[in-house]
Design an enzyme around this catalytic site. Structure first.
Site, PDB file in Angstrom:
ATOM      1  NE  ARG B  21     -48.920  25.798  -7.981  1.00 18.37           N
ATOM      2  CZ  ARG B  21     -49.412  25.242  -6.959  1.00 18.37           C
ATOM      3  NH1 ARG B  21     -50.409  25.912  -6.323  1.00 18.37           N
ATOM      4  NH2 ARG B  21     -49.399  24.133  -6.463  1.00 18.37           N
ATOM      5  CB  CYS B  42     -53.598  12.483   7.669  1.00 18.74           C
ATOM      6  SG  CYS B  42     -53.296  12.102   5.946  1.00 18.74           S
ATOM      7  CB  THR B 268     -53.959   4.380 -17.610  1.00 15.96           C
ATOM      8  OG1 THR B 268     -54.831   5.116 -18.422  1.00 15.96           O
ATOM      9  CG2 THR B 268     -54.264   5.037 -15.916  1.00 15.96           C
ATOM     10  CB  ILE B 273     -57.098   7.453 -18.841  1.00 16.12           C
ATOM     11  CG1 ILE B 273     -58.148   7.918 -19.601  1.00 16.12           C
ATOM     12  CG2 ILE B 273     -57.539   7.519 -17.483  1.00 16.12           C
ATOM     13  CD1 ILE B 273     -59.471   6.935 -19.423  1.00 16.12           C
ATOM     14  CB  ALA B 275     -54.745   6.530 -12.202  1.00 20.01           C
ATOM     15  CE1 TYR B 421     -24.216  15.748  21.324  1.00 17.48           C
ATOM     16  CE2 TYR B 421     -21.754  16.689  20.812  1.00 17.48           C
ATOM     17  CZ  TYR B 421     -22.760  16.210  21.805  1.00 17.48           C
ATOM     18  OH  TYR B 421     -22.607  16.040  22.957  1.00 17.48           O
ATOM     19  CE  LYS B 429     -18.032   6.813  18.384  1.00 15.88           C
ATOM     20  NZ  LYS B 429     -17.438   6.036  19.378  1.00 15.88           N
TER      21      LYS B 429
HETATM   22  C1  LIG Z   1     -18.301  24.617  25.814  1.00 15.13           C
HETATM   23  C2  LIG Z   1     -18.091  23.794  24.346  1.00 15.13           C
HETATM   24  C3  LIG Z   1     -19.416  23.231  23.909  1.00 15.13           C
HETATM   25  C4  LIG Z   1     -19.406  22.762  22.807  1.00 15.13           C
HETATM   26  N1  LIG Z   1     -20.532  22.092  22.150  1.00 15.13           N
HETATM   27  C5  LIG Z   1     -20.394  21.421  20.907  1.00 15.13           C
HETATM   28  C6  LIG Z   1     -21.510  20.594  20.639  1.00 15.13           C
HETATM   29  O1  LIG Z   1     -22.739  21.325  20.871  1.00 15.13           O
HETATM   30  N2  LIG Z   1     -21.411  20.309  19.286  1.00 15.13           N
HETATM   31  C7  LIG Z   1     -20.435  19.827  18.819  1.00 15.13           C
HETATM   32  O2  LIG Z   1     -20.112  19.120  17.864  1.00 15.13           O
HETATM   33  N3  LIG Z   1     -19.213  20.301  19.169  1.00 15.13           N
HETATM   34  C8  LIG Z   1     -19.273  20.906  20.480  1.00 15.13           C
HETATM   35  N4  LIG Z   1     -17.978  21.265  21.028  1.00 15.13           N
HETATM   36  C9  LIG Z   1     -16.888  21.208  20.169  1.00 15.13           C
HETATM   37  C10 LIG Z   1     -16.328  20.023  20.767  1.00 15.13           C
HETATM   38  O3  LIG Z   1     -16.282  19.734  22.003  1.00 15.13           O
HETATM   39  C11 LIG Z   1     -14.770  19.447  20.053  1.00 15.13           C
HETATM   40  O4  LIG Z   1     -15.066  19.584  18.735  1.00 15.13           O
HETATM   41  C12 LIG Z   1     -14.239  18.382  20.318  1.00 15.13           C
HETATM   42  O5  LIG Z   1     -14.162  18.118  21.673  1.00 15.13           O
HETATM   43  C13 LIG Z   1     -12.735  18.219  19.959  1.00 15.13           C
HETATM   44  O6  LIG Z   1     -12.231  16.859  20.280  1.00 15.13           O
HETATM   45  P1  LIG Z   1     -10.679  16.925  20.144  1.00 15.13           P
HETATM   46  O7  LIG Z   1     -10.542  15.576  20.755  1.00 15.13           O
HETATM   47  O8  LIG Z   1      -9.967  17.463  18.943  1.00 15.13           O
HETATM   48  O9  LIG Z   1     -10.310  17.977  21.252  1.00 15.13           O
HETATM   49  P2  LIG Z   1     -10.910  17.985  22.889  1.00 15.13           P
HETATM   50  O10 LIG Z   1     -12.227  17.410  23.161  1.00 15.13           O
HETATM   51  O11 LIG Z   1     -10.725  19.580  23.284  1.00 15.13           O
HETATM   52  O12 LIG Z   1      -9.695  17.166  23.603  1.00 15.13           O
HETATM   53  C14 LIG Z   1      -8.303  17.640  23.459  1.00 15.13           C
HETATM   54  C15 LIG Z   1      -7.548  17.299  24.793  1.00 15.13           C
HETATM   55  O13 LIG Z   1      -6.209  17.340  24.871  1.00 15.13           O
HETATM   56  C16 LIG Z   1      -5.612  17.963  25.871  1.00 15.13           C
HETATM   57  N5  LIG Z   1      -4.283  18.450  25.480  1.00 15.13           N
HETATM   58  C17 LIG Z   1      -3.879  19.285  24.756  1.00 15.13           C
HETATM   59  N6  LIG Z   1      -2.430  19.402  24.315  1.00 15.13           N
HETATM   60  C18 LIG Z   1      -2.147  18.333  25.335  1.00 15.13           C
HETATM   61  C19 LIG Z   1      -0.812  17.959  25.490  1.00 15.13           C
HETATM   62  N7  LIG Z   1       0.415  18.680  24.952  1.00 15.13           N
HETATM   63  N8  LIG Z   1      -0.615  16.984  26.347  1.00 15.13           N
HETATM   64  C20 LIG Z   1      -1.653  16.501  27.041  1.00 15.13           C
HETATM   65  N9  LIG Z   1      -3.087  16.674  26.538  1.00 15.13           N
HETATM   66  C21 LIG Z   1      -3.080  17.883  25.956  1.00 15.13           C
HETATM   67  C22 LIG Z   1      -6.426  18.939  26.211  1.00 15.13           C
HETATM   68  O14 LIG Z   1      -6.190  19.355  27.675  1.00 15.13           O
HETATM   69  C23 LIG Z   1      -7.991  18.476  25.973  1.00 15.13           C
HETATM   70  O15 LIG Z   1      -8.443  17.721  27.230  1.00 15.13           O
HETATM   71  C24 LIG Z   1     -18.017  22.141  22.202  1.00 15.13           C
HETATM   72  C25 LIG Z   1     -16.773  22.855  22.640  1.00 15.13           C
HETATM   73  C26 LIG Z   1     -16.916  23.465  24.058  1.00 15.13           C
HETATM   74  C27 LIG Z   1     -15.552  23.863  24.586  1.00 15.13           C
HETATM   75  C1  LIG Z   2     -58.316   8.308   8.797  1.00 12.74           C
HETATM   76  C2  LIG Z   2     -57.171   8.300   8.064  1.00 12.74           C
HETATM   77  C3  LIG Z   2     -55.865   8.740   8.164  1.00 12.74           C
HETATM   78  C4  LIG Z   2     -54.759   9.016   7.485  1.00 12.74           C
HETATM   79  N1  LIG Z   2     -53.351   9.064   8.083  1.00 12.74           N
HETATM   80  C5  LIG Z   2     -52.464   9.229   7.273  1.00 12.74           C
HETATM   81  C6  LIG Z   2     -51.265   9.693   7.760  1.00 12.74           C
HETATM   82  O1  LIG Z   2     -51.188   9.966   9.058  1.00 12.74           O
HETATM   83  N2  LIG Z   2     -50.424   9.903   6.760  1.00 12.74           N
HETATM   84  C7  LIG Z   2     -50.357   9.413   5.421  1.00 12.74           C
HETATM   85  O2  LIG Z   2     -49.430   9.601   4.784  1.00 12.74           O
HETATM   86  N3  LIG Z   2     -51.691   9.123   4.763  1.00 12.74           N
HETATM   87  C8  LIG Z   2     -52.586   8.949   5.556  1.00 12.74           C
HETATM   88  N4  LIG Z   2     -53.808   8.426   5.319  1.00 12.74           N
HETATM   89  C9  LIG Z   2     -53.742   8.084   3.889  1.00 12.74           C
HETATM   90  C10 LIG Z   2     -54.171   9.405   2.963  1.00 12.74           C
HETATM   91  O3  LIG Z   2     -55.246  10.027   3.472  1.00 12.74           O
HETATM   92  C11 LIG Z   2     -54.361   8.829   1.451  1.00 12.74           C
HETATM   93  O4  LIG Z   2     -53.143   7.961   1.150  1.00 12.74           O
HETATM   94  C12 LIG Z   2     -54.776   9.922   0.605  1.00 12.74           C
HETATM   95  O5  LIG Z   2     -55.635  10.605   0.910  1.00 12.74           O
HETATM   96  C13 LIG Z   2     -54.844   9.512  -0.726  1.00 12.74           C
HETATM   97  O6  LIG Z   2     -55.025  10.241  -1.722  1.00 12.74           O
HETATM   98  P1  LIG Z   2     -56.002   9.921  -2.863  1.00 12.74           P
HETATM   99  O7  LIG Z   2     -56.417  11.268  -3.779  1.00 12.74           O
HETATM  100  O8  LIG Z   2     -55.563   8.853  -3.535  1.00 12.74           O
HETATM  101  O9  LIG Z   2     -57.365   9.453  -2.288  1.00 12.74           O
HETATM  102  P2  LIG Z   2     -58.317  10.536  -1.236  1.00 12.74           P
HETATM  103  O10 LIG Z   2     -57.817  11.624  -0.700  1.00 12.74           O
HETATM  104  O11 LIG Z   2     -59.094   9.458  -0.516  1.00 12.74           O
HETATM  105  O12 LIG Z   2     -59.541  11.019  -2.128  1.00 12.74           O
HETATM  106  C14 LIG Z   2     -60.287  10.037  -3.124  1.00 12.74           C
HETATM  107  C15 LIG Z   2     -61.505  10.909  -3.207  1.00 12.74           C
HETATM  108  O13 LIG Z   2     -62.050  10.337  -4.546  1.00 12.74           O
HETATM  109  C16 LIG Z   2     -63.603  10.509  -4.324  1.00 12.74           C
HETATM  110  N5  LIG Z   2     -64.045   9.576  -5.375  1.00 12.74           N
HETATM  111  C17 LIG Z   2     -63.891   8.031  -5.574  1.00 12.74           C
HETATM  112  N6  LIG Z   2     -64.622   7.606  -6.499  1.00 12.74           N
HETATM  113  C18 LIG Z   2     -65.430   8.824  -6.893  1.00 12.74           C
HETATM  114  C19 LIG Z   2     -65.965   8.953  -8.036  1.00 12.74           C
HETATM  115  N7  LIG Z   2     -66.371   7.697  -8.968  1.00 12.74           N
HETATM  116  N8  LIG Z   2     -66.664  10.078  -8.496  1.00 12.74           N
HETATM  117  C20 LIG Z   2     -66.078  11.138  -7.709  1.00 12.74           C
HETATM  118  N9  LIG Z   2     -65.433  11.104  -6.556  1.00 12.74           N
HETATM  119  C21 LIG Z   2     -65.073   9.913  -6.401  1.00 12.74           C
HETATM  120  C22 LIG Z   2     -63.768   9.841  -2.952  1.00 12.74           C
HETATM  121  O14 LIG Z   2     -64.816  10.469  -2.286  1.00 12.74           O
HETATM  122  C23 LIG Z   2     -62.443  10.467  -2.316  1.00 12.74           C
HETATM  123  O15 LIG Z   2     -62.770  11.864  -1.663  1.00 12.74           O
HETATM  124  C24 LIG Z   2     -54.915   8.340   6.130  1.00 12.74           C
HETATM  125  C25 LIG Z   2     -56.448   8.112   5.572  1.00 12.74           C
HETATM  126  C26 LIG Z   2     -57.283   8.027   6.552  1.00 12.74           C
HETATM  127  C27 LIG Z   2     -58.478   7.626   5.720  1.00 12.74           C
END
Ligand SMILES: Cc1cc2nc3c(=O)[nH]c(=O)nc-3n(C[C@H](O)[C@H](O)[C@H](O)COP(=O)(O)OP(=O)(O)OC[C@H]3O[C@@H](n4cnc5c(N)ncnc54)[C@H](O)[C@@H]3O)c2cc1C
Ligand SMILES: Cc1cc2nc3c(=O)[nH]c(=O)nc-3n(C[C@H](O)[C@H](O)[C@H](O)COP(=O)(O)OP(=O)(O)OC[C@H]3O[C@@H](n4cnc5c(N)ncnc54)[C@H](O)[C@@H]3O)c2cc1C
Ligand SMILES: CC(C)(COP(=O)(O)OP(=O)(O)OC[C@H]1O[C@@H](n2cnc3c(N)ncnc32)[C@H](O)[C@@H]1OP(=O)(O)O)[C@@H](O)C(=O)NCCC(=O)NCCS
Ligand SMILES: CC(C)(COP(=O)(O)OP(=O)(O)OC[C@H]1O[C@@H](n2cnc3c(N)ncnc32)[C@H](O)[C@@H]1OP(=O)(O)O)[C@@H](O)C(=O)NCCC(=O)NCCS
Lengths: 541, 541
Positions: B21, B42, B268, B273, B275, B421, B429
């Site tokens: 490329r 892998c 290297t 060369i 590697a 969240y 948290k």
């Molecule tokens: C349906 C819904 C879904 C949500 N989903 C997500 C989500 O998925 N992810 C996310 O990060 N956030 C979400 N939120 C937002 C999250 O709930 C708010 O950001 C968070 O609760 C704010 O915290 P807080 O303490 O400022 O207010 P609140 O948790 O709302 O608490 C404030 C409380 O103060 C009380 N209060 C108010 N004034 C007075 C007073 N004068 N005297 C006594 N009590 C009072 C209220 O009655 C209320 O219970 C969601 C909110 C709602 C409503």
């Molecule tokens: C079963 C298995 C599962 C794996 N799972 C994961 C995984 O889940 N996550 C992960 O991050 N890594 C995984 N790995 C490791 C990952 O495959 C290797 O880190 C990666 O392939 C290394 O790349 P490479 O180019 O150095 O070597 P390779 O990809 O092994 O390639 C080296 C090639 O060089 C050729 N070669 C060697 N010497 C010569 C020579 N003298 N002349 C010509 N050809 C030559 C070999 O035949 C080989 O095909 C796994 C490896 C194996 C074997």
């Protein structure tokens, strides 16, 4: 020392438990105006869908369990109605009896969360939000009372609206999804939201874009397009705003974003008053501006940090990325950082990469596809944001990117990540590494790319589009007017290609990259259509 | 410019395609002594198991496809037998005809991979390795020829041995796994390998630790414990060593680790060369030493980097973490960086954290458990390594940690990661954040911990063990001699506890942390048993 906490769920209760662990002698009271504390807000939609079948699973703690373990004085059905900063007292009203008391504090933590945004759905319409245990009790009772197939209208196709849709469909409800904007899932850029839209259609959801609900109608609601859709239930999920009324009335500084302003220790302008959670303005990790990000992770983290501050431990002041994730009918959509829309809104320079990799090595069964978008600062190579949508492995990749952003890794440095590979889990070059390679090629000028939305203009200006996929792929669907030169024939056919600017494309961008390399070294002016046919299709439809 | 590549699989072929490329005019020849190039090493075990059913899926490219797309001259069944560095030529032998030719090069890339380690299984024993397409053809043919249930002995319980075991079991073969060491999966620390051992037993594998194969016996093999086990097939997977013979004979510098020494450009000591791959020494990310890490990801990445170097682009020289992952009967075991064994072997100070979180919020159905171990430098708070074993979500967490390590995040900084969240994917948290919290508490001295292997000595020295789990959990199984004081009663019962040093423990460490906080603030000398009953059980059994 006495600490009063307003709001007993994510942020408030996290502060309370940590403060207790740090200080056995602290006097800690939590006032919650609702009937439940420590509940799983984020689980509520899944209870509606019956995925979470035991209502008790939503209630992670009770006042009793919190008293036993953490010696917390937790009072539900108690609303804090006023703060007297000079006297260091709050007025507390028992919501059932209406009785009021005054409680003094040394430290006050405002964790009142957010309120549903109002004024978008018409007044008088019987809607329900999906925010509390009461809401889901109401919704499930209402649906249980419908004979035959129930129908619902969900207003707003954001996170919670879409979770509501999924769960209503899961429950057998017919759903109309009404969205004011021109796409579903507004946090995403349009071309990335396309699979979400398709998924909704596949599951029989009646999606109405560019539409609002205008009034109630007989048996349903009337939409702005004049149609009437059936609705036993209307869920309003157009979004939330920080609940700052209590704070504002007490003269606590509210930031330009509309959230309470706090410093790195979660302290407000009143050194005795801290604030945390959805009510608070966060510091954006990209540009340091004040932003609203309403996420449970941040609420929990900052709740704990607030306790640390009160106990005299150093604050953490880390900025927020806005990582977020949505599950929808087995599809996952996740994002971190800024979208392209937002970048454009700021007039900021950026570079875009789209890819469509498989979740793991395709030679191992069960790999699922995903679409990725990476947004990059072209000057610093910093990652500005990412969006991913697809099947399994999306959550992993967004978390890797969020971690890379926190670690300050550049887009090109993604090539260096040593991610765990065995064929069930990944590929020898993980999709994240491949994103890095594509980004690096753009940064180095090895390949020049063209975005899907730039294609029409480029062709109008005279560029010729060359589809380098196989003849079979071309026949199955192509971009009108493209000429087909399969990659493996491109070297021979190079002399026949026009001299002017060329745009090459394949299915996802990868073969296009090799084609672009061959052609540009052959002296041609060539760009590769980023993300290939797939991104283009998603973008234009 | 003519480049010759020795070895046509992961490292070699990645170099070849990228070089093409980058340079359409390059003359690129690849010699491969085997009959296949670009195959999925892998994937080989999964073909044995029938998980990958189409043999063609293992062959990602052929000489023909590589010629068509990349204009590569790929010659299989061609072995490079010698390098003449002065003449810049190699001797190439056609393995089928034995015919030899001499080929000249400007640049030579050694990508010969690894060789099976020999000398551990007795000479004369008919074993087979699992490294090539030929190997799996042989194994599957042999098994197909057995009437009734086939039996196999697998020697070596490392990555490939365990993958072989899983796939043989999946195929219905009775397997004896013979391991010289005292645990399965040697890369892991003993207590983390326990679930893997259990999983093998659950699947009917006859595991023989501290054992070797000593000789063939009638219908099987004789083990060092005197027993004879049946074996239609013996797979030798005791490990690999870099194949450096060709390089060494040509005077290329071999590092102390036994791999070819290269610089950051994969060059290297001979500037013509290069590697790459399993034959090459990697630079360890923790201490910069030369190490052997034989992973496909590194081979692919460094292959590409070699092409960049040859084409005149800057080398990357990034050190290796050794991230690795194993799937075994639905269990996942993954690691990054150093194990505790290795740290101890270096006499290096370290701090350990064990946790046992759920893959996602437990209120959402389907959460699976996992066990995590984090190894930390106590001076710098740097992450030295991690091991995770469990169900879903293990691969995600190890990749987050690998990314955090590459980004230079400390253990305490894991608290700040903003991970995606929603309840299907994580917890508010995330387990990674929780690891950070536990690490931070240790760093700050908020809680003092005791490791499972330190418990006996601490109790001998007079410490009293307090189990803070519920009475029911205690009754279901406990550490002999522990007294049971459930966490929620600990405040009242504090006055009754002995004055001397206490060790508290719960099931996983979390309640123990709260207990330790209560007791230490009550003036007691207390440590929390890290990872709780679960880690202790895994460690002592
Ligand atoms: C349906 C819904 C879904 C949500 N989903 C997500 C989500 O998925 N992810 C996310 O990060 N956030 C979400 N939120 C937002 C999250 O709930 C708010 O950001 C968070 O609760 C704010 O915290 P807080 O303490 O400022 O207010 P609140 O948790 O709302 O608490 C404030 C409380 O103060 C009380 N209060 C108010 N004034 C007075 C007073 N004068 N005297 C006594 N009590 C009072 C209220 O009655 C209320 O219970 C969601 C909110 C709602 C409503
Ligand atoms: C079963 C298995 C599962 C794996 N799972 C994961 C995984 O889940 N996550 C992960 O991050 N890594 C995984 N790995 C490791 C990952 O495959 C290797 O880190 C990666 O392939 C290394 O790349 P490479 O180019 O150095 O070597 P390779 O990809 O092994 O390639 C080296 C090639 O060089 C050729 N070669 C060697 N010497 C010569 C020579 N003298 N002349 C010509 N050809 C030559 C070999 O035949 C080989 O095909 C796994 C490896 C194996 C074997
Ligand atoms: C549950 C809730 C009360 C917080 O309780 P908590 O005890 O502070 O938090 P967790 O249960 O996450 O436990 C975290 C603590 O356990 C410790 N811990 C976790 N695993 C541990 C282990 N294996 N060993 C030792 N300590 C461990 C952590 O270090 C942390 O303690 P620290 O804060 O003193 O450092 C609060 O988050 C809440 O009300 N949540 C429900 C509402 C909500 O969050 N909604 C939005 C999401 S649906
Ligand atoms: C397959 C093999 C020949 C390498 O081929 P390759 O074309 O170099 O690598 P890939 O198929 O991964 O493609 C990567 C290229 O596509 C580019 N690419 C990937 N997705 C892209 C996209 N959507 N848009 C544009 N370019 C893209 C990458 O940038 C990279 O090009 P570059 O190196 O010029 O930057 C080699 O890895 C091999 O033989 N593998 C099999 C053996 C093996 O690895 N075994 C061990 C694991 S089982």
């Amino acid at each position: 020392m006495k600490t009063i906490i307003v709001g007993g769920v994510a942020g408030g209760m996290s502060a309370a438990t940590r403060l207790r662990r740090l200080d056995e002698t602290a006097d800690i009271s939590v006032f919650e105006r609702g009937h439940y504390v420590s509940f799983a807000n984020c689980g509520l939609p899944y209870y509606v869908g019956g995925v979470i079948s035991d209502r008790g699973d939503l209630l992670l703690q009770t006042p009793e369990s919190l008293a036993a373990r953490f010696r917390l004085d937790v009072r539900v059905d108690h609303e804090v109605t006023a703060i007297d900063r000079d006297a260091k007292t709050v007025t507390v009203r028992q919501t059932r009896s209406g009785a009021e008391t005054t409680e003094s504090y040394d430290r006050l933590i405002l964790a009142a969360g957010a309120l549903a945004r109002t004024g978008i759905t018409p007044a008088g319409l019987a809607t329900r939000t999906l925010r509390t245990v009461d809401d889901v009790d109401h919704i499930t009772a209402l649906l249980a009372g419908v004979t035959g197939q129930a129908s619902a209208v969900v207003i707003g196709a954001g996170f919670i609206g879409l979770e509501a849709v999924e769960n209503l469909v899961h429950r057998g409800v017919h759903v109309t999804l009404v969205e004011f904007g021109s796409q579903v899932f507004g946090p995403f850029d349009a071309e990335m939201a396309a699979p979400i839209f398709d998924e909704l259609l596949v599951h029989g959801v009646d999606v109405r874009l560019n539409t609002t609900v205008v009034a109630s109608a007989d048996g349903g609601v009337e939409l702005s397009d004049g149609s009437v859709v059936p609705a036993d239930l209307v869920i309003d999920s157009v979004g939330v705003l920080p609940d700052t009324s209590l704070a504002a009335r007490a003269g606590i500084t509210i930031g330009a974003s509309g959230g309470i302003q706090v410093d790195g220790s979660q302290q407000t302008n009143d050194p005795s008053i801290y604030a945390v959670g959805d009510g608070v303005e966060k510091i954006d990790a990209i540009d340091g501006s004040g932003v609203l990000i309403t996420m449970a992770g941040l609420a929990n983290r900052h709740g704990r940090a607030t306790a640390d501050s009160i106990a005299g431990e150093p604050g953490e002041a880390s900025p927020a990325l806005g990582t977020a994730i949505l599950g929808l009918f087995g599809l996952t959509a996740a994002m971190v950082g800024w979208s392209e829309k937002r970048i454009l809104g700021q007039g900021r320079a950026h570079r875009v990469v789209h890819t469509h990799p498989a979740s793991h090595a395709t030679y191992y069964p069960g790999a699922e596809g995903m679409s990725m978008k990476l947004l990059i600062d072209p000057v610093t190579d910093a990652i500005l944001g990412a969006q991913i949508v697809g099947g399994s492995g999306v959550d992993k990749r967004i978390d890797i990117l969020a971690t890379a952003m926190t670690g300050g890794l550049t887009a090109s440095a993604l090539t260096r990540l040593e991610l765990a590979y065995a064929p069930q889990y990944s590929s020898a070059k993980d999709p994240i590494n491949q994103l890095g390679y594509v980004a690096e090629n753009l940064a180095a000028g090895t390949t020049r790319a063209l975005q899907w939305h730039e294609l029409a203009a480029a062709r109008d200006a005279g560029a010729v589009l060359v589809d380098v996929r196989s003849a079979g792929e071309f026949a199955a669907g192509n971009i009108p007017g493209a000429i087909n030169v399969p990659l493996d024939e491109i070297r021979e056919r190079l002399p026949d290609l026009p001299d002017g600017p060329l745009i090459v494309h394949c299915q996802v961008g990868q073969r296009g990259h090799t084609a672009a390399r061959i052609l540009s070294q052959g002296g041609l002016d060539v760009r590769n259509l980023d993300g290939g046919y797939r991104t283009w299709t998603a973008g234009v439809t």
